[in-house]
Motif scaffolding. Structure first.
Motif, PDB file in Angstrom:
ATOM      1  N   TRP A 190       0.638   9.680 -18.091  1.00 36.86           N
ATOM      2  CA  TRP A 190      -0.709  10.063 -18.523  1.00 36.86           C
ATOM      3  C   TRP A 190      -1.089  11.440 -18.006  1.00 36.86           C
ATOM      4  O   TRP A 190      -1.818  12.191 -18.646  1.00 36.86           O
ATOM      5  CB  TRP A 190      -1.728   9.007 -18.096  1.00 36.86           C
ATOM      6  CG  TRP A 190      -1.553   7.761 -18.901  1.00 36.86           C
ATOM      7  CD1 TRP A 190      -1.074   6.566 -18.465  1.00 36.86           C
ATOM      8  CD2 TRP A 190      -1.810   7.607 -20.301  1.00 36.86           C
ATOM      9  NE1 TRP A 190      -1.010   5.666 -19.514  1.00 36.86           N
ATOM     10  CE2 TRP A 190      -1.458   6.283 -20.642  1.00 36.86           C
ATOM     11  CE3 TRP A 190      -2.289   8.459 -21.301  1.00 36.86           C
ATOM     12  CZ2 TRP A 190      -1.579   5.793 -21.936  1.00 36.86           C
ATOM     13  CZ3 TRP A 190      -2.421   7.967 -22.585  1.00 36.86           C
ATOM     14  CH2 TRP A 190      -2.057   6.644 -22.899  1.00 36.86           C
ATOM     15  N   CYS A 191      -0.574  11.758 -16.813  1.00 35.21           N
ATOM     16  CA  CYS A 191      -0.834  13.083 -16.261  1.00 35.21           C
ATOM     17  C   CYS A 191      -0.241  14.150 -17.177  1.00 35.21           C
ATOM     18  O   CYS A 191      -0.884  15.152 -17.490  1.00 35.21           O
ATOM     19  CB  CYS A 191      -0.221  13.171 -14.864  1.00 35.21           C
ATOM     20  SG  CYS A 191      -0.666  14.640 -13.987  1.00 35.21           S
TER      21      CYS A 191
ATOM     22  N   PRO B 214     -19.308   3.531  -9.527  1.00 30.76           N
ATOM     23  CA  PRO B 214     -19.725   4.808  -8.937  1.00 30.76           C
ATOM     24  C   PRO B 214     -19.386   6.010  -9.810  1.00 30.76           C
ATOM     25  O   PRO B 214     -20.173   6.937  -9.933  1.00 30.76           O
ATOM     26  CB  PRO B 214     -18.949   4.870  -7.613  1.00 30.76           C
ATOM     27  CG  PRO B 214     -18.031   3.733  -7.591  1.00 30.76           C
ATOM     28  CD  PRO B 214     -18.453   2.753  -8.626  1.00 30.76           C
ATOM     29  N   TRP B 215     -18.233   5.946 -10.460  1.00 28.93           N
ATOM     30  CA  TRP B 215     -17.785   7.080 -11.268  1.00 28.93           C
ATOM     31  C   TRP B 215     -18.788   7.383 -12.383  1.00 28.93           C
ATOM     32  O   TRP B 215     -19.280   8.505 -12.523  1.00 28.93           O
ATOM     33  CB  TRP B 215     -16.406   6.740 -11.848  1.00 28.93           C
ATOM     34  CG  TRP B 215     -15.759   7.806 -12.663  1.00 28.93           C
ATOM     35  CD1 TRP B 215     -15.803   9.138 -12.428  1.00 28.93           C
ATOM     36  CD2 TRP B 215     -14.967   7.613 -13.838  1.00 28.93           C
ATOM     37  NE1 TRP B 215     -15.065   9.799 -13.369  1.00 28.93           N
ATOM     38  CE2 TRP B 215     -14.542   8.890 -14.254  1.00 28.93           C
ATOM     39  CE3 TRP B 215     -14.559   6.496 -14.557  1.00 28.93           C
ATOM     40  CZ2 TRP B 215     -13.731   9.073 -15.367  1.00 28.93           C
ATOM     41  CZ3 TRP B 215     -13.754   6.671 -15.667  1.00 28.93           C
ATOM     42  CH2 TRP B 215     -13.343   7.950 -16.060  1.00 28.93           C
ATOM     43  N   LEU B 216     -19.101   6.349 -13.171  1.00 29.28           N
ATOM     44  CA  LEU B 216     -19.978   6.581 -14.312  1.00 29.28           C
ATOM     45  C   LEU B 216     -21.425   6.748 -13.889  1.00 29.28           C
ATOM     46  O   LEU B 216     -22.129   7.626 -14.382  1.00 29.28           O
ATOM     47  CB  LEU B 216     -19.834   5.426 -15.318  1.00 29.28           C
ATOM     48  CG  LEU B 216     -18.418   5.293 -15.875  1.00 29.28           C
ATOM     49  CD1 LEU B 216     -18.307   4.096 -16.809  1.00 29.28           C
ATOM     50  CD2 LEU B 216     -18.017   6.575 -16.609  1.00 29.28           C
TER      51      LEU B 216
ATOM     52  N   GLU C 144      -8.904  -1.413 -11.235  1.00 26.84           N
ATOM     53  CA  GLU C 144      -8.812  -0.651  -9.999  1.00 26.84           C
ATOM     54  C   GLU C 144      -9.520   0.691 -10.046  1.00 26.84           C
ATOM     55  O   GLU C 144      -9.443   1.470  -9.117  1.00 26.84           O
ATOM     56  CB  GLU C 144      -7.334  -0.457  -9.631  1.00 26.84           C
ATOM     57  CG  GLU C 144      -6.737  -1.724  -9.080  1.00 26.84           C
ATOM     58  CD  GLU C 144      -5.235  -1.642  -9.040  1.00 26.84           C
ATOM     59  OE1 GLU C 144      -4.715  -1.229  -8.016  1.00 26.84           O
ATOM     60  OE2 GLU C 144      -4.595  -1.976 -10.048  1.00 26.84           O
ATOM     61  N   TRP C 145     -10.168   0.959 -11.158  1.00 27.74           N
ATOM     62  CA  TRP C 145     -10.963   2.179 -11.228  1.00 27.74           C
ATOM     63  C   TRP C 145     -12.332   1.886 -10.637  1.00 27.74           C
ATOM     64  O   TRP C 145     -12.870   0.796 -10.807  1.00 27.74           O
ATOM     65  CB  TRP C 145     -11.116   2.642 -12.672  1.00 27.74           C
ATOM     66  CG  TRP C 145      -9.875   3.263 -13.212  1.00 27.74           C
ATOM     67  CD1 TRP C 145      -8.678   2.635 -13.394  1.00 27.74           C
ATOM     68  CD2 TRP C 145      -9.697   4.618 -13.609  1.00 27.74           C
ATOM     69  NE1 TRP C 145      -7.757   3.529 -13.876  1.00 27.74           N
ATOM     70  CE2 TRP C 145      -8.353   4.748 -14.022  1.00 27.74           C
ATOM     71  CE3 TRP C 145     -10.541   5.730 -13.664  1.00 27.74           C
ATOM     72  CZ2 TRP C 145      -7.841   5.963 -14.475  1.00 27.74           C
ATOM     73  CZ3 TRP C 145     -10.027   6.928 -14.122  1.00 27.74           C
ATOM     74  CH2 TRP C 145      -8.686   7.039 -14.519  1.00 27.74           C
ATOM     75  N   ALA C 146     -12.867   2.876  -9.965  1.00 26.57           N
ATOM     76  CA  ALA C 146     -14.211   2.708  -9.427  1.00 26.57           C
ATOM     77  C   ALA C 146     -15.209   3.027 -10.529  1.00 26.57           C
ATOM     78  O   ALA C 146     -15.910   4.031 -10.494  1.00 26.57           O
ATOM     79  CB  ALA C 146     -14.411   3.614  -8.221  1.00 26.57           C
TER      80      ALA C 146
ATOM     81  N   LEU D  83      -2.340  14.517 -20.254  1.00 19.79           N
ATOM     82  CA  LEU D  83      -3.578  15.235 -19.952  1.00 19.79           C
ATOM     83  C   LEU D  83      -3.332  16.745 -19.931  1.00 19.79           C
ATOM     84  O   LEU D  83      -4.091  17.523 -20.514  1.00 19.79           O
ATOM     85  CB  LEU D  83      -4.127  14.767 -18.603  1.00 19.79           C
ATOM     86  CG  LEU D  83      -5.541  15.228 -18.268  1.00 19.79           C
ATOM     87  CD1 LEU D  83      -6.548  14.492 -19.136  1.00 19.79           C
ATOM     88  CD2 LEU D  83      -5.859  14.986 -16.804  1.00 19.79           C
TER      89      LEU D  83
ATOM     90  N   GLY E 281      -2.580   1.949  -8.775  1.00 19.76           N
ATOM     91  CA  GLY E 281      -4.036   1.840  -8.889  1.00 19.76           C
ATOM     92  C   GLY E 281      -4.571   2.317 -10.219  1.00 19.76           C
ATOM     93  O   GLY E 281      -5.661   2.841 -10.308  1.00 19.76           O
ATOM     94  N   LEU E 282      -3.743   2.157 -11.269  1.00 15.56           N
ATOM     95  CA  LEU E 282      -4.195   2.619 -12.574  1.00 15.56           C
ATOM     96  C   LEU E 282      -4.750   1.482 -13.422  1.00 15.56           C
ATOM     97  O   LEU E 282      -5.301   1.715 -14.486  1.00 15.56           O
ATOM     98  CB  LEU E 282      -3.046   3.292 -13.323  1.00 15.56           C
ATOM     99  CG  LEU E 282      -2.735   4.736 -12.956  1.00 15.56           C
ATOM    100  CD1 LEU E 282      -1.640   5.261 -13.848  1.00 15.56           C
ATOM    101  CD2 LEU E 282      -3.971   5.588 -13.086  1.00 15.56           C
TER     102      LEU E 282
ATOM    103  N   GLN F 151       1.558   6.725 -14.241  1.00 17.24           N
ATOM    104  CA  GLN F 151       0.718   7.783 -13.675  1.00 17.24           C
ATOM    105  C   GLN F 151       1.189   9.158 -14.153  1.00 17.24           C
ATOM    106  O   GLN F 151       0.401   9.953 -14.640  1.00 17.24           O
ATOM    107  CB  GLN F 151       0.769   7.695 -12.144  1.00 17.24           C
ATOM    108  CG  GLN F 151      -0.338   8.470 -11.473  1.00 17.24           C
ATOM    109  CD  GLN F 151      -0.195   8.470  -9.961  1.00 17.24           C
ATOM    110  OE1 GLN F 151       0.899   8.567  -9.430  1.00 17.24           O
ATOM    111  NE2 GLN F 151      -1.307   8.362  -9.273  1.00 17.24           N
ATOM    112  N   ASP F 152       2.500   9.385 -14.032  1.00 14.87           N
ATOM    113  CA  ASP F 152       3.044  10.671 -14.460  1.00 14.87           C
ATOM    114  C   ASP F 152       2.934  10.838 -15.969  1.00 14.87           C
ATOM    115  O   ASP F 152       2.681  11.934 -16.465  1.00 14.87           O
ATOM    116  CB  ASP F 152       4.525  10.792 -14.044  1.00 14.87           C
ATOM    117  CG  ASP F 152       4.656  11.148 -12.580  1.00 14.87           C
ATOM    118  OD1 ASP F 152       3.609  11.242 -11.916  1.00 14.87           O
ATOM    119  OD2 ASP F 152       5.790  11.305 -12.106  1.00 14.87           O
TER     120      ASP F 152
ATOM    121  N   GLU G 299       5.905   4.565  -8.044  1.00 10.65           N
ATOM    122  CA  GLU G 299       5.682   3.611  -6.958  1.00 10.65           C
ATOM    123  C   GLU G 299       5.043   2.348  -7.520  1.00 10.65           C
ATOM    124  O   GLU G 299       4.478   2.345  -8.603  1.00 10.65           O
ATOM    125  CB  GLU G 299       4.788   4.241  -5.886  1.00 10.65           C
ATOM    126  CG  GLU G 299       5.586   5.084  -4.904  1.00 10.65           C
ATOM    127  CD  GLU G 299       4.731   6.171  -4.263  1.00 10.65           C
ATOM    128  OE1 GLU G 299       3.592   5.858  -3.901  1.00 10.65           O
ATOM    129  OE2 GLU G 299       5.215   7.310  -4.163  1.00 10.65           O
TER     130      GLU G 299
END
Lengths: 157, 503
Positions: free
Chosen positions: A12-13, A83-85, A78-80, A16, A73-74, A9-10, A69
């Protein structure tokens, strides 16, 4: 020593933010820098871009050292996705339809039905009824109530 | 003292006009209605309803927006008590004792107590703003550019330090927000920056567009993606709305303490209602004769935090109104709205537009009274609203957002931008970033650049100016101490504990 990403997570953050910062510097290349005393239009954004890249590097490199942790959820599952697209695409479509003067009523119907598709179970009859009701309500409030000068249908030009 | 009375009188004469009363009512009513919907906090509510206020005269617009703000806050508490779902941060605390009370058939008193506490806090908050505002604005009038710049740095760091999520990411979000704030025409050189040749962008990106993309759209995507929780909505009729006399007596102390806690935390940048509510809850639990009652429906556990939360909500207006520097993302939206109406925020607002300043303050008191009176008759409607399934609700919310943003400038570009920010927003959420620091920074971006530029002119390009002027140095020192404190591992752990406990 082997480098291993302990906290995706960190990681890719960080990437970005490096991209964002780099983009800001790249876009500011045409703006005059000036000096600290006489700041040109490029001064502030270039510095900010640099600082943002700096943060990106720190965040990204800490990902190799500090364990994240368990479940972030990456994972792709686990991506929505839906709804997102679907929601962002529908909203964009609505923007385009309004811009080409397709008409307030049909654009709204497209928007509502499109949005409803973002939910995992689609009840068609209910959705169509909903779109008609909400459109009628919106036209009543915005076109008649508030007097917004929107073209209602493409043929009513 | 006489001055104070005169000011308040002026305020009430503005707020009590039929037009402003109506807008205050609309704001409170709509704010509560949207705020009741689970998963939509005050920020998303304000962003969604902001466009409605654009066409109004400035005073009415701000009165309505303020109404939306505390209305939605109260709506969140309603949801927390009736359903076991917190609408937003601060109502997590209300839920602890509010929902058990509802299960025992005492939803009425819980809701009434929340409203009474809010009203009580509203009275205290109004008085505090009236008392503290003018002297603070007087001090602020003496601020030069370096002071303003340092103060903004402090506000932004504060907001990142106390927010949820990693400190580094929040600080990075601040920088990203400043960059978004730069989009548009540079005031000094007239150069278009970051506009990609799109004419609509030359005035900058609208705060409503960004806030709605990040908070509204992203929130809906998140809700749809999460495992559907079936809320257990309270069944049966709610009866016995009024709290008993004993309840009121028990709650007087908690309300008094709650409003002091909220009033202390409110004006500090970044410290939001959640922390106030939580502190009040812990205090009441410690002071109670029988702490084991807490969590099982103790009415003090509703009254205290609700009062603290609302006192905080009221007093966050202090820095925004007197210094022109918002302490929270909601206040950033208020500030954005002010600028849209052509009002330059800052200490001069109080002297240049006393009608606006005092009218807004008086309207907050009236608005809280309205909440108290609305609350009881409208509970039935809110319960029914909560029973509407989400799959019907979210297309309606999306439609409101779409029309709202389109109506700003009758431009599809704004809607496209909102979709874009929603798209990016979801990625940022997945990467563990939080938006309030970004929104705050976005509003402050142009101001910061302007003040930096002026400070540099003032000091011949010497950056030490921020540390040699005493007030500015004080702000910088405070910022440094904050950063040091929160990078200490022990405190970081504690912060995480508190924040996760809050949800």
């Amino acid at each position: 020593m082997q480098l291993k990403i302990k906290n995706p997570q960190d990681f890719w953050c960080g990437i970005l933010f490096i991209v964002f910062g780099g983009l800001a510097i790249y876009l500011s290349r045409d703006y005059e820098m000036g000096s600290a005393l006489r700041m040109g239009p490029g001064y502030f954004p270039t510095w900010l871009g640099g600082i943002l890249m700096g943060f990106g590097v720190i965040i990204g490199s800490l990902a190799f050292r500090i364990e994240g942790e368990e479940n972030q959820g990456l994972g792709l599952g686990e991506w929505a996705w839906r709804p997102w697209l679907v929601l962002t695409a529908t909203l964009s479509l609505f923007a385009v339809l309004m811009e080409v003067e397709f008409g307030f009523v049909p654009s709204l119907i497209v928007l509502i039905i499109g949005c409803a598709l973002a939910h995992k179970d689609v009840h068609w009859r209910e959705t169509i009824l909903l779109s008609l009701c909400v459109t009628a309500g919106a036209v009543a409030i915005f076109s008649y109530g508030l007097g917004m000068p929107y073209l209602l249908f493409w043929w009513s030009k | 003292m006489e001055q104070l009375l005169q000011n308040l009188l002026l305020g009430f004469s503005v707020a009590l006009t039929l037009q402003n009363l109506a807008y205050c009512f609309f704001g409170v009513f709509l704010g509560t209605m949207i705020g009741v919907l689970p998963g939509i906090g005050p920020l998303a509510t304000m962003a969604m309803l902001l466009p409605l206020t654009y066409t109004l005269p400035p005073v009415s617009a701000l009165i309505m927006l303020a109404g939306i703000y505390y209305g939605s806050d109260y709506g969140g508490s309603t949801t927390a008590i009736l359903v076991n779902l917190p609408g937003e941060g601060s109502s997590v605390v209300t839920l602890l004792d509010g929902h058990p009370m509802a299960q025992q058939g005492r939803a009425g008193p819980a809701l009434a107590m929340a409203a009474i506490g809010s009203f009580f806090a509203g009275c205290v908050g109004t008085l505090i703003i009236a008392l503290v505002g003018p002297p603070l604005a007087n001090i602020a009038l003496k601020f030069g550019s370096p002071e303003y710049f340092s103060l903004m740095v402090m506000a932004l760091v504060c907001a990142s330090v106390v927010g949820t999520g990693s400190l580094l990411k929040s600080l990075a979000m601040v920088v990203a927000g400043l960059l978004i704030g730069i989009v548009g025409t540079d005031v000094t050189s007239g150069k278009s920056r970051f506009t990609f040749g799109v004419p609509e962008l030359s005035d900058g990106v609208g705060i409503a567009v960004v806030a709605m993309g990040f908070f509204g759209l992203t929130e809906i995507v998140k809700n749809l993606g999460s495992k559907q929780i079936t809320p257990t909505i309270l069944q049966g009729k709610i009866k016995g709305l009024m709290p008993r006399w004993e309840d009121l007596k028990i709650c007087f102390g908690p309300m008094l303490r709650g409003s002091s806690i909220g009033a202390i935390f409110g004006p500090l940048p970044g410290l939001g209602g959640t922390i106030s509510a939580f502190t009040s809850y812990m205090a009441e639990k410690k002071l109670a004769k029988d702490p084991s009652r807490f969590g099982k429906g103790a009415i003090e556990g509703v009254a205290g935090p609700e009062t603290a939360n609302n006192a905080c909500a009221q007093t966050t207006f202090v820095p925004m109104l007197t210094l022109g520097i918002p302490g929270s993302a909601s206040m950033a939206l208020m500030l954005g709205a002010m600028m849209i109406h052509g009002i330059t925020p800052g200490p001069q607002v109080m002297t240049a537009r006393p009608d606006l300043f005092w009218g807004l303050i008086a309207s907050m008191w009236i608005g809280n009274l309205m909440l108290l009176m609305l609350n009881l008759p409208l509970i039935g409607i809110w319960v029914r609203l909560l029973q509407v399934p989400y799959r019907l609700l979210f297309p309606i919310i999306m439609t409101m957002m779409g029309i709202g943003i389109y109506s700003l400038n009758s431009s599809g570009t704004d809607v496209l931008l909102m979709a874009f920010f929603g798209f990016i927003g979801y990625i940022l959420v997945k990467l563990g970033c939080s938006f309030p620091p970004l929104i705050l920074a976005m509003v402050l971006g142009p101001l910061m650049e302007e003040n930096l530029r002026r400070s540099m002119l003032l000091s011949d390009g010497d950056p030490t100016v921020f540390f040699t002027r005493p007030l500015s140095a004080g702000f910088m020192l405070a910022t440094g101490i904050l950063l040091l404190l929160f990078t200490r591992p022990a405190l970081r752990k504690k912060r995480k504990e508190v924040l996760t406990e809050e949800g």
